[in-house]
Design a protein around this motif. Structure first.
Motif, PDB file in Angstrom:
ATOM      1  N   GLU A 123       4.514   3.223  -0.683  1.00 43.45           N
ATOM      2  CA  GLU A 123       4.132   4.536  -1.212  1.00 43.45           C
ATOM      3  C   GLU A 123       3.777   5.511  -0.084  1.00 43.45           C
ATOM      4  OE1 GLU A 123       2.277   3.471  -5.563  1.00 43.45           O
ATOM      5  OE2 GLU A 123       1.031   3.097  -3.804  1.00 43.45           O
ATOM      6  N   GLU A 124       3.076   5.038   0.927  1.00 41.26           N
ATOM      7  CA  GLU A 124       2.718   5.899   2.063  1.00 41.26           C
ATOM      8  C   GLU A 124       3.960   6.376   2.809  1.00 41.26           C
ATOM      9  OE1 GLU A 124       0.090   3.536   4.454  1.00 41.26           O
ATOM     10  OE2 GLU A 124      -1.624   3.861   3.122  1.00 41.26           O
ATOM     11  N   CYS A 125       4.874   5.449   3.060  1.00 44.43           N
ATOM     12  CA  CYS A 125       6.100   5.812   3.770  1.00 44.43           C
ATOM     13  C   CYS A 125       6.925   6.817   2.970  1.00 44.43           C
ATOM     14  CB  CYS A 125       6.934   4.564   4.053  1.00 44.43           C
ATOM     15  SG  CYS A 125       6.217   3.438   5.258  1.00 44.43           S
ATOM     16  N   VAL A 126       7.036   6.583   1.663  1.00 40.08           N
ATOM     17  CA  VAL A 126       7.790   7.493   0.805  1.00 40.08           C
ATOM     18  C   VAL A 126       7.122   8.860   0.764  1.00 40.08           C
ATOM     19  CG1 VAL A 126       8.460   7.972  -1.589  1.00 40.08           C
ATOM     20  CG2 VAL A 126       8.943   5.737  -0.577  1.00 40.08           C
ATOM     21  N   ALA A 127       5.798   8.898   0.680  1.00 41.19           N
ATOM     22  CA  ALA A 127       5.089  10.185   0.640  1.00 41.19           C
ATOM     23  C   ALA A 127       5.370  11.000   1.903  1.00 41.19           C
ATOM     24  CB  ALA A 127       3.587   9.955   0.471  1.00 41.19           C
ATOM     25  N   GLU A 128       5.372  10.348   3.054  1.00 36.52           N
ATOM     26  CA  GLU A 128       5.679  11.041   4.302  1.00 36.52           C
ATOM     27  C   GLU A 128       7.104  11.586   4.295  1.00 36.52           C
ATOM     28  OE1 GLU A 128       4.811   8.755   7.809  1.00 36.52           O
ATOM     29  OE2 GLU A 128       2.923   8.054   6.956  1.00 36.52           O
TER      30      GLU A 128
END
Length: 123
Positions: A110-115
């Protein structure tokens, strides 16, 4: 690759998450030709991440593997390496039947996708 090494060793964590010029060049497109594809890619990325979340919540590892695989393919086209690696890790864990590990890995994905989505919104 574990979460710590990904964050420390991945160029995306130390620089750009997504390079539109490089991604468009890799596809043989100009930036002008490439830009309209980004909205569709962002839509698909959101859809696949939601499906991964649902699969994790329902402990449906087949759905987690399928949607992680599709997410991996979409972001590979964009050359978004951090998301691609996180999706690969998720897919492998799902195929190995590691439900608890998938649940733990979801935060990183989720963090990678948000970035990435933030970068796509800027293009």
């Amino acid at each position: 690759m574990n979460d710590v090494s990904r964050r420390e060793g991945n160029p995306a964590r130390n620089g750009a998450v997504f390079d539109p010029a490089e991604a468009s060049r890799a596809l043989g497109l100009t930036l002008e030709e490439f830009a309209p594809l980004l909205a569709k890619a962002a839509e698909e990325i959101r859809c696949r991440l939601d499906a991964v979340r649902q699969g994790v919540a329902e402990e449906d590892l087949r759905a987690v593997a399928l949607n992680s695989h599709t997410l991996k393919s979409v972001v590979a086209t964009l050359r978004a390496e951090a998301v691609r690696e996180a999706a690969i890790d998720m897919e492998r864990s799902a195929k190995a039947g590691e439900c608890a590990r998938c649940a733990g890995m979801l935060v990183c994905l989720e963090e990678c996708v948000a970035e990435l989505l933030a970068e796509l919104d800027r293009v």
